[in-house]
Design a protein around this motif. Structure first.
Motif, PDB file in Angstrom:
ATOM      1  N   ASP A 177      98.913  31.239  48.406  1.00 16.06           N
ATOM      2  CA  ASP A 177      97.487  31.693  48.865  1.00 16.06           C
ATOM      3  C   ASP A 177      97.810  32.334  50.290  1.00 16.06           C
ATOM      4  O   ASP A 177      98.630  31.894  51.048  1.00 16.06           O
ATOM      5  N   GLN A 190      85.385  33.523  51.289  1.00 15.78           N
ATOM      6  CA  GLN A 190      86.113  34.385  49.987  1.00 15.78           C
ATOM      7  C   GLN A 190      87.239  35.369  50.444  1.00 15.78           C
ATOM      8  O   GLN A 190      87.730  35.886  49.684  1.00 15.78           O
ATOM      9  N   ARG A 192      90.244  35.630  50.512  1.00 19.52           N
ATOM     10  CA  ARG A 192      91.655  35.076  50.181  1.00 19.52           C
ATOM     11  C   ARG A 192      92.275  36.146  49.306  1.00 19.52           C
ATOM     12  O   ARG A 192      92.221  36.820  48.505  1.00 19.52           O
TER      13      ARG A 192
ATOM     14  N   ASN B  53      81.182  25.783  45.119  1.00 20.92           N
ATOM     15  CA  ASN B  53      80.870  27.289  44.701  1.00 20.92           C
ATOM     16  C   ASN B  53      79.287  27.507  45.136  1.00 20.92           C
ATOM     17  O   ASN B  53      78.373  27.550  44.361  1.00 20.92           O
ATOM     18  N   TYR B 445      85.385  26.873  48.493  1.00 22.07           N
ATOM     19  CA  TYR B 445      86.658  26.332  48.601  1.00 22.07           C
ATOM     20  C   TYR B 445      87.300  26.374  47.079  1.00 22.07           C
ATOM     21  O   TYR B 445      86.663  26.498  46.192  1.00 22.07           O
ATOM     22  N   PRO B 446      88.744  26.490  46.803  1.00 16.46           N
ATOM     23  CA  PRO B 446      89.217  26.161  45.930  1.00 16.46           C
ATOM     24  C   PRO B 446      89.196  24.874  45.132  1.00 16.46           C
ATOM     25  O   PRO B 446      89.262  23.914  46.187  1.00 16.46           O
ATOM     26  N   ARG B 448      90.945  22.768  43.906  1.00 11.74           N
ATOM     27  CA  ARG B 448      91.746  21.647  44.245  1.00 11.74           C
ATOM     28  C   ARG B 448      91.387  20.701  45.473  1.00 11.74           C
ATOM     29  O   ARG B 448      92.052  19.727  45.778  1.00 11.74           O
TER      30      ARG B 448
END
Ligand SMILES: [Cu+2]
Lengths: 314, 525
Positions: A177, A190, A192, B53, B445-446, B448
């Protein structure tokens, strides 16, 4: 992969070193944690006022030179050690190995644009070979951004009008990442990207193919050469070591330059950038102050190209 | 009996009062109200992060929420609450004075503060979305009402400077006969050090805001590289104020703890001079460390090293205080009333906040941890676990003096338990989140990271429940509380020698001081 303490797996030697500093601090702070919290809780239980007892302390000591000396001295030593260890490892994080490949990164709301030495660009995905030191030259096209690679324990803000850098040497192939940690507006979370680490041979094959199949773009250094020709820099600067009105650019990049003020500076990205935009800011010793400013004439990406060109003049 | 609350009546008797106690109460009400408002924004932020999200609000709204949470909590709550509210009420009482040195200036300060608050509220029409740090170039470009908001904060800053000036003169000039510097209660030392910082640092942030506004309105370009400016300059200015401001937030709370621990241990404070001097040392060295907010901002390597080194020098005087509080309890006769429980909570969580500092002060580890949830956790442990717990300790300690009523001890303890548990559940695993690489100020955020976020959000509900119960107790006991005796806790400082609530003139006769305020007798074993 999920090794403690940073809990997300170290992807390079430097990352492991950073984790070691983390563990070192953890051990020291754990000692202070246990002694202070232990004493706090113990005293509350032990010296709690109980019904029927006279309500008075059994000591009235208000100072103790020896004890106070200890808790000034011991923490001082501890923090000195932490400072020093943190500093040494960080020194490695900031020192780019000589043979590092360079990739230019331009952060903008809300993506990362990468540019390889052959002039090719890519967005939100960058590839590097395993075991190769890679330096990322960062800048921003708009607001501040924070170029962050958690697995490599590195981070650096991308600042408009300035170059900053990070470097890494990936230990294993994989996909990692890239986040943005400096708040930059609506799309901040966002923003990323991915770093893809490839085995060396595979990487080289990929790189050659891409270079060949890419639309004809000039390698960055060549683009820079075209720019300096167009802007007339070569009237005053040579590229072969001879001295014209101004100093030669041969072997300039990375060298120590003696200034008229008596100071010496390293000829790095920021130095060259300032020289182009604001030549009066510094003057090389022994040369006249005649270099004109190119502010408003040269574009940001052209400066990056010129720097790449000057770098190539070894 | 006549006291400062019932001596005169009517709204204008408050708005035009020159009584430091009434002014303190006005500050207290305004500021606590904004604590609740800021808290609601915090809860909304947490609620949004329950899922990865944008399930509740857009990223834009989220950015406004976390900015308002930060701006309100910092500028309208944590910075002013203890000095302006409790300081105004108790500084004169603790040093044996009838009022502050300049009562009219004091009234003017509270008005300025009120005006600042109104301006800040006006900025909510275009809610600000820059984060409480207002970093340029973003803050110079956004369409949000940055100009109005910083204008409001500017007015509040003026009020802070005037209040600080007032306290410094008061502490120098109006101490009761016999109240030497080393007989001052430690709360006064805390306020004194804070006031010095405020006078030196607040003008700098004021000027920075003026530059920012000039940049927005006239496009001058101090911070704009395209015009030869430098975005990092803003950060230097900003942290030159905002790092010392951290000590503005914590020193008065430390002062409260230094009052409460001896009273509830029935034992003199340990290392009085060390605590007093360490306040000054912290105030001083706090000015040398602002760059530790900027290790990855693009400063020169030499500057990074300098700031890292000096950062560690603040750790030592802070440590001294903690050790001295704990030593004060040694062989004491400890009473676990609510003020003391909050004071212990302060020490407990402040130790965690303090000990996580070295991870961020050391260069190598700060690089990955900077701007992640580790930092969020760290400063909530010092600000919420420190200052706010110290404030709660002070509010429970002085409530009887301010209102003349006792709080309901049972309700107070229930509230404490929820606050304590909620606080730890909300913030502890943010350290882990940060270590795992979760950046701060992220609306999405992701997946995880979701487990930790769920835990934090649930924690925030527990915390909120505790605070609601605490405020319920505060309000209910105004009417229903038992009548408070002059000295319910057995304190030896001067405020406990006058009736609860105190009469308007504080002391019918100015006391003569012959001893320091911590001389508790000792029982021979
Ligand atoms: Cu960004």
């Amino acid at each position: 992969m999920n090794n403690v303490p940073m809990a997300f797996g170290a992807a390079s030697h430097v990352a492991t070193e950073v984790d070691n500093v983390f563990i070192f601090i953890l051990v020291i702070t754990a000692f202070f944690f246990v002694t202070t919290q232990g004493a706090l809780i113990y005293f509350v239980i032990k010296y709690r006022h109980r019904k029927g007892q006279p309500d008075m302390a059994t000591s009235s000591v208000i100072t103790n030179r020896f004890l106070e000396g200890i808790w000034i001295g011991v923490p001082s030593l501890a923090v000195a050690a932490i400072f020093f260890y943190g500093y040494t490892v960080w020194e490695n994080m900031r020192t780019v190995p000589k043979n590092a490949e360079e990739i230019n990164v331009t952060a903008r709301q809300w993506l990362y644009q990468f540019q390889y030495p052959d002039g090719r660009k890519s967005i939100n995905e960058v590839r590097v070979p395993v075991g190769q030191a890679v330096k990322f030259n960062l800048t921003s096209a708009d607001v501040l951004h924070g170029f962050y690679l958690p697995a490599f324990r590195i981070k650096q803000d991308a600042v408009p009008g300035r170059y900053t850098y990070v470097w890494l040497r990936a230990a294993n192939p994989g996909s990692y990442d890239i986040f943005c940690t400096q708040y930059c507006g609506v799309g901040h979370s966002q923003m990323r990207a991915k770093l893809i680490v490839m085995p060396r041979a595979q990487y080289q094959q990929w790189y050659r193919q891409e270079t060949a199949s890419a639309e004809k773009v000039l390698p960055l250094a060549d683009e820079g050469k075209a720019v300096v020709q167009r802007l007339g820099c070569l009237a005053c600067h040579s590229t072969d070591g001879s001295v014209k009105v101004g100093p030669t650019w041969k072997n300039l990049y990375g060298s120590r330059v003696l200034l008229e003020s008596g100071k010496t500076v390293t000829a790095d990205d920021n130095y060259i950038r300032t020289k182009i935009l604001d030549p009066a800011a510094t003057t090389v010793k022994g040369f006249p102050k005649v270099m004109p400013t190119f502010k408003g004439i040269i574009k940001n990406n052209e400066i990056t190209a010129v720097i790449a060109y000057i770098k190539s003049l070894k | 009996m006549k006291n400062y609350l019932n001596e005169t009546r009517g709204l204008s008797s408050w708005i035009f009062t020159l009584d430091h106690k009434r002014i303190g109460i006005m500050y207290l009400c305004i500021i606590l109200f904004f604590f609740l408002v800021g808290g609601v924004f915090g809860l909304l932020v947490r609620l949004e992060l329950l899922r990865p999200n944008n399930w509740l609000m857009s990223s834009q709204t989220y950015n406004e929420m976390f900015t308002l949470h930060g701006v309100i909590m910092i500028f309208l709550f944590v910075i002013p609450i203890i000095p302006s509210a409790l300081g105004n009420f108790f500084v004169p009482l603790l040093i044996g004075a009838r009022d502050v040195a300049f009562p009219r200036l004091n009234l003017f300060s509270v008005w300025l503060f009120g005006a600042g608050v109104l301006v800040v509220i006006a900025s909510f029409s275009h809610p600000i979305d820059t984060g409480w740090t207002f970093y340029t170039p973003y803050s110079a470009r956004t369409a949000a009402a940055v100009t109005i908001l910083v204008g409001g904060i500017f007015l509040m800053g003026m009020s802070t400077i005037l209040t600080a000036l007032n306290f410094i003169v008061t502490i120098h000039r109006l101490r009761a006969p016999g109240m030497t510097w080393f007989r001052l209660p430690l709360f006064i030392w805390g306020i004194y050090a804070t006031s010095i910082i405020n006078i030196i640092a607040t003008p700098v942030v004021g000027m920075t805001f003026i530059l920012l506004v000039a940049e927005r309105i006239f496009g001058i370009g101090f911070f704009d590289p395209a015009k030869g400016g430098d975005p990092l300059l803003f950060q230097h200015f900003f942290w030159f104020y905002s790092h010392p401001a951290v000590y503005v937030m914590i020193l008065p709370a430390m002062g409260i703890i230094s009052e409460i621990i001896p009273v509830f241990s029935r034992k003199p404070i340990f290392g009085y001079k060390a605590i007093a001097y360490s306040s000054l040392a912290i105030a001083f060295s706090g000015f040398l460390v602002w760059g530790h907010h900027m290790f990855v901002a693009g400063m020169s390597n030499a500057a990074d090293i300098f700031f890292s080194f000096f950062t560690f020098s603040v750790a030592v005087p802070t440590g001294i205080k903690v050790f001295n509080w704990i030593a004060t309890m040694y062989k004491g006769s400890i009473h676990l009333d609510t003020p003391m429980i909050y004071a212990l909570t302060f020490i407990f969580s402040f130790i965690i906040g303090g000990l996580t500092g070295p991870f961020l002060g050391a260069l190598a580890t700060d690089v990955p941890l900077h701007d992640t949830y580790f930092v969020v956790a760290h400063f909530h442990y010092t600000m919420m676990g420190g200052t706010v717990m110290g404030l709660f300790a002070g509010l429970h300690y002085w409530y009887p003096k301010m209102t003349g009523k006792m709080l309901n001890e049972k309700t107070a303890k229930v509230a404490w338990a929820l606050v304590f548990v909620g606080f730890f559940v909300t913030f502890f695993n943010m350290f882990i989140l940060g270590m795992r690489g979760m950046p701060r100020r992220w609306a999405t955020y992701p997946p995880r990271f979701q487990t930790e976020h769920i835990i934090s959000t649930v924690g925030s509900w527990i915390l909120a429940a505790g605070i609601v119960i605490m405020f319920y107790n505060f309000i209910r006991c105004l009417k229903k509380g038992e009548k408070a005796p002059p000295n319910p806790w057995g304190g030896r400082t001067l405020e406990w020698q006058v009736p609860s609530p105190p009469p308007t003139e504080n002391f019918s006769e100015i006391p003569v001081i012959t001893d320091w305020p911590y001389s508790y007798p000792k029982r021979e074993e």
